[in-house]
Write a protein that holds these residues in place. Structure first.
Motif, PDB file in Angstrom:
ATOM      1  N   LYS A 119       0.786  -1.100  -0.204  1.00 36.49           N
ATOM      2  CA  LYS A 119       0.149  -0.091   0.152  1.00 36.49           C
ATOM      3  C   LYS A 119       0.733   1.332   0.138  1.00 36.49           C
ATOM      4  CE  LYS A 119      -3.500  -2.258   2.814  1.00 36.49           C
ATOM      5  NZ  LYS A 119      -4.301  -2.391   3.886  1.00 36.49           N
ATOM      6  N   VAL A 120       0.345   2.511  -0.360  1.00 36.19           N
ATOM      7  CA  VAL A 120       1.096   3.776  -0.527  1.00 36.19           C
ATOM      8  C   VAL A 120       1.794   4.008   1.126  1.00 36.19           C
ATOM      9  CG1 VAL A 120       0.883   6.118  -0.756  1.00 36.19           C
ATOM     10  CG2 VAL A 120      -0.332   4.565  -2.391  1.00 36.19           C
ATOM     11  N   GLY A 121       2.984   4.172   1.012  1.00 37.37           N
ATOM     12  CA  GLY A 121       3.348   4.390   2.277  1.00 37.37           C
ATOM     13  C   GLY A 121       4.114   3.029   3.032  1.00 37.37           C
ATOM     14  N   GLU A 122       3.743   1.911   2.353  1.00 39.44           N
ATOM     15  CA  GLU A 122       4.228   0.921   3.046  1.00 39.44           C
ATOM     16  C   GLU A 122       5.747   0.465   2.589  1.00 39.44           C
ATOM     17  OE1 GLU A 122       2.399  -3.697   3.965  1.00 39.44           O
ATOM     18  OE2 GLU A 122       1.185  -2.421   2.629  1.00 39.44           O
ATOM     19  N   SER A 123       6.318  -0.123   3.363  1.00 38.45           N
ATOM     20  CA  SER A 123       7.920  -0.605   2.827  1.00 38.45           C
ATOM     21  C   SER A 123       7.872  -2.058   2.918  1.00 38.45           C
ATOM     22  CB  SER A 123       8.965   0.144   3.848  1.00 38.45           C
ATOM     23  OG  SER A 123       8.855   1.346   3.611  1.00 38.45           O
ATOM     24  N   ASN A 124       9.063  -2.472   1.955  1.00 34.99           N
ATOM     25  CA  ASN A 124       9.259  -3.869   2.017  1.00 34.99           C
ATOM     26  C   ASN A 124      10.713  -3.680   1.412  1.00 34.99           C
ATOM     27  OD1 ASN A 124       9.336  -6.753   1.836  1.00 34.99           O
ATOM     28  ND2 ASN A 124       8.379  -6.698  -0.113  1.00 34.99           N
ATOM     29  N   GLY A 125      11.740  -4.494   2.605  1.00 34.43           N
ATOM     30  CA  GLY A 125      12.955  -4.342   2.019  1.00 34.43           C
ATOM     31  C   GLY A 125      13.560  -2.878   1.794  1.00 34.43           C
ATOM     32  N   ASN A 126      14.056  -2.692   0.774  1.00 33.11           N
ATOM     33  CA  ASN A 126      14.720  -1.055   0.622  1.00 33.11           C
ATOM     34  C   ASN A 126      13.847  -0.394  -0.220  1.00 33.11           C
ATOM     35  OD1 ASN A 126      15.078  -2.625  -1.807  1.00 33.11           O
ATOM     36  ND2 ASN A 126      16.860  -1.129  -2.326  1.00 33.11           N
ATOM     37  N   ILE A 127      12.434  -0.521  -0.453  1.00 34.11           N
ATOM     38  CA  ILE A 127      11.634   0.331  -1.373  1.00 34.11           C
ATOM     39  C   ILE A 127      10.436   0.611  -0.499  1.00 34.11           C
ATOM     40  CG2 ILE A 127      12.423  -0.921  -3.335  1.00 34.11           C
ATOM     41  CD1 ILE A 127       9.419  -2.232  -3.391  1.00 34.11           C
ATOM     42  N   THR A 128       9.901   1.795  -0.704  1.00 30.53           N
ATOM     43  CA  THR A 128       8.579   2.144  -0.028  1.00 30.53           C
ATOM     44  C   THR A 128       7.738   2.744  -1.238  1.00 30.53           C
ATOM     45  OG1 THR A 128       9.970   3.091   1.750  1.00 30.53           O
ATOM     46  CG2 THR A 128       7.671   3.661   1.524  1.00 30.53           C
ATOM     47  N   ARG A 129       6.382   2.064  -1.095  1.00 26.41           N
ATOM     48  CA  ARG A 129       5.458   2.428  -1.976  1.00 26.41           C
ATOM     49  C   ARG A 129       4.888   3.902  -2.153  1.00 26.41           C
ATOM     50  NH1 ARG A 129       1.368  -0.525  -5.227  1.00 26.41           N
ATOM     51  NH2 ARG A 129       0.899   0.795  -6.875  1.00 26.41           N
ATOM     52  N   THR A 130       5.035   4.490  -3.384  1.00 25.88           N
ATOM     53  CA  THR A 130       4.636   5.531  -3.517  1.00 25.88           C
ATOM     54  C   THR A 130       3.190   5.746  -4.326  1.00 25.88           C
ATOM     55  OG1 THR A 130       6.064   5.975  -5.381  1.00 25.88           O
ATOM     56  CG2 THR A 130       6.877   6.874  -3.263  1.00 25.88           C
ATOM     57  N   GLU A 131       2.792   6.932  -4.252  1.00 28.96           N
ATOM     58  CA  GLU A 131       1.402   7.136  -5.286  1.00 28.96           C
ATOM     59  C   GLU A 131       1.791   6.873  -6.705  1.00 28.96           C
ATOM     60  OE1 GLU A 131      -1.645   7.895  -4.543  1.00 28.96           O
ATOM     61  OE2 GLU A 131      -1.598   8.777  -2.491  1.00 28.96           O
ATOM     62  N   ASP A 132       2.770   7.137  -7.332  1.00 27.93           N
ATOM     63  CA  ASP A 132       3.139   6.743  -8.606  1.00 27.93           C
ATOM     64  C   ASP A 132       3.809   5.526  -8.911  1.00 27.93           C
ATOM     65  OD1 ASP A 132       1.957   9.277  -9.378  1.00 27.93           O
ATOM     66  OD2 ASP A 132       3.620  10.365  -9.052  1.00 27.93           O
ATOM     67  N   GLY A 133       4.613   4.864  -7.844  1.00 35.26           N
ATOM     68  CA  GLY A 133       5.313   3.794  -8.006  1.00 35.26           C
ATOM     69  C   GLY A 133       6.063   3.226  -6.728  1.00 35.26           C
ATOM     70  N   TYR A 134       7.298   3.876  -6.581  1.00 39.77           N
ATOM     71  CA  TYR A 134       8.079   3.603  -5.448  1.00 39.77           C
ATOM     72  C   TYR A 134       9.366   4.224  -5.546  1.00 39.77           C
ATOM     73  CZ  TYR A 134      10.809  -0.054  -8.045  1.00 39.77           C
ATOM     74  OH  TYR A 134      11.767  -0.537  -8.901  1.00 39.77           O
ATOM     75  N   ARG A 135       9.924   4.351  -4.056  1.00 37.01           N
ATOM     76  CA  ARG A 135      11.279   4.888  -3.777  1.00 37.01           C
ATOM     77  C   ARG A 135      12.208   3.773  -3.188  1.00 37.01           C
ATOM     78  NH1 ARG A 135       9.654   7.923  -0.058  1.00 37.01           N
ATOM     79  NH2 ARG A 135       9.055   9.532  -1.720  1.00 37.01           N
TER      80      ARG A 135
END
Length: 512
Positions: A119-135
């Motif tokens: 979900k937006v704002g949720e992290s897994n490993g080294n990524i965090t979900r954003t509105e348009d994709g992930y960081r």
């Protein structure tokens, strides 16, 4: 995926350990001396400006700067260094433990496995979900300083490779060029992430002015380490190193091929060997170059001719004071100050020239107390039209074109006040580049001034509706798609100079 990115410090005047001139394309072996050729009795003298450059690179990539480090000798048998070793850094480099964050969106985000489960704002490993994709948070193990090797030219072989060559030539002009190597953690998971990391790093190096970052000329080069593992397992598989990825496209395509190759080998029960492979872009495949060396093969030991380094706090802070506004900071400023979207801000800073051009445009707009209402249309002009022109004319510098910031601002203001339509603005933009004239002059000469007078437009609207009673009846019966037909007829009658917004408003009123 982990990357090893090499950047030559091309903005310096001389080599790393001698006074030989740095010059790309010079006649072979004309910029050499006893030091860079390793002749008996020659002693190296470090280039202080190069040390400043690598510290600047480390600060710009969130690295810790090590105060105590030293140079080592890396021994090997290849003839591209006539002294038979390369001077490089050992376990402790000038810059350690950094990171960069990547914004991944659009089609690129779809390469990431199981992103949709977040979900937006949720992290897994080294990524965090954003509105348009992930960081994606990508760790940087180190940035170390070394000297570049000479250039080998193989004659008679396939595509300039040593295999099948009848003879090899060596040019030592490049030998001894200051070179920094950035090594990432194995935090990258897709070829697109690797490409975005490389592009972002190039933006940073250009912004701090340490290299021209020309992949075509070899001043920015990248090797990729690839390993696969079964989903659910922790240990990395055996890695291969991929060479010759001298463009962003080759980087993406080479990594994508190697991932698929390893997967096929493993699925068939085969074994992946630790080796160095060559990416052949014409055949679109990787080829074994050599079995991978280990650190023991290089017989690394501290260079007895170079004393250890002790960087003072004053030296480090003096370099920090030279840091310019970095691309991420500039993009954040565009969003905060001008209300631009993260997408627009990020694409404006893709190139230093377009970012500088936009800043100059906004300085003119703010000088006229227009606020930031023109930020979005100016950003669109730069991202779409200006970038398209530069891409279609490689080698052309934006500053050398007839498009000045004042003309760009003028063009956007003419659209905003209804003098011309956005469609006409495309024609005026092309005319500015072709004819080197101000937009107001072009509009006057070509008779392009848009008609916004309500009375004049209403008369044309009445004529069009009166000439098409059957279509008016169809529209009122629910066939609202005919609005485009009516607008087109009005624009035709006004020779394309009617204000589309006014035409639409009047048609909507009269067709109710």
């Amino acid at each position: 995926i982990g990357l090893e990115v090499h950047a030559e410090l091309t903005t310096l005047e001389t080599k790393m350990f001698c006074g030989c001139k740095l010059e790309f394309g010079a006649a072979p072996n004309t910029h050499t001396c006893p030091v860079c050729l390793g002749l008996p009795g020659a002693l190296p003298v470090p280039n202080k400006a190069a040390i400043e450059s690598i510290v600047l690179a480390g600060l710009a990539t969130n690295c810790g700067i090590e105060k105590h480090s030293m140079f080592y000798r890396k021994n090997y048998m290849y003839p591209d260094m006539s002294k038979n070793f390369q001077t490089t850094q050992g376990p402790i480099a000038f810059c350690m433990r950094g990171h960069l964050d990547l914004e991944v969106d659009g089609p690129a985000a779809k390469e990431r496995y199981r992103l949709d489960s977040l979900k937006v704002g949720e992290s897994n490993g080294n990524i965090t979900r954003t509105e348009d994709g992930y960081r994606a948070h990508v760790g940087i193990t180190r940035i170390h300083m070394e000297e570049d090797a000479g250039k080998m030219v193989h004659l008679g072989g396939g595509e300039g490779r040593i295999a099948g060559a009848k003879e090899s030539l060596v040019d030592y002009n490049r030998a001894g060029t200051p070179l920094i190597e950035l090594v990432t953690e194995p935090d990258l998971r897709t070829p697109e992430e690797a490409r975005l990391f490389m592009q972002k790093l190039r933006q940073i190096y250009l912004a701090i002015g340490i290299s021209d970052c020309s992949m075509e000329e070899g001043s920015l080069r990248c090797d990729g380490n690839v390993s696969l593992r079964r989903r659910g397992t922790e240990a990395f598989g055996t890695k291969t190193e991929l060479k010759n990825m001298n463009s962003f496209k080759n980087l993406h395509d080479g990594l994508a091929y190697e991932i698929c190759r390893q997967a096929q080998v493993l699925e068939e029960g085969g074994v992946i060997y630790q080796e160095t492979r060559h990416w052949d872009p014409s055949a679109k495949r990787t080829i074994v170059m050599r079995v991978k060396e280990t650190a023991d093969d290089y017989r690394l030991f501290p260079d007895p001719d170079l004393a250890p380094y002790d960087l003072s706090d004053e030296f480090i802070e003096g370099v920090r004071a030279k840091l310019p506004e970095l691309p991420d900071q500039k993009a954040a400023r565009y969003s905060a100050t001008f209300g631009l979207s993260a997408y627009d801000a990020r694409h404006l800073v893709d190139h230093r020239a377009t970012a500088s051009f936009f800043d100059e445009c906004m300085a003119l707009v703010q000088a006229e107390d227009e606020g930031s209402k023109f930020a979005k249309p100016l950003a669109n002009l730069v991202i779409n039209d200006v970038t398209a022109h530069l891409n279609a004319n490689p080698g052309v510098q934006l500053a050398a074109t007839p498009l000045t910031p004042a003309r760009a601002v003028g063009l956007v203001q003419l659209v905003a006040d209804g003098t011309i339509s956005s469609k006409q603005a495309k024609q005026v933009f092309a005319a500015i580049l072709d004819e080197d004239k101000d937009p107001t002059v072009i509009i006057e000469e070509k008779g392009m001034k848009q008609v916004s007078d309500t009375g004049a437009i209403e008369a044309v609207v009445d004529e069009v509706l009166a000439a098409n009673p059957d279509k008016v009846a169809q529209y009122r019966d629910g066939k609202t798609g005919l609005m485009g037909f009516f607008v087109g007829q009005c624009m035709k009658a006004m020779r394309g100079q009617g204000n589309p917004q006014v035409i639409n408003q009047l048609l909507a009123q009269k067709l109710q």
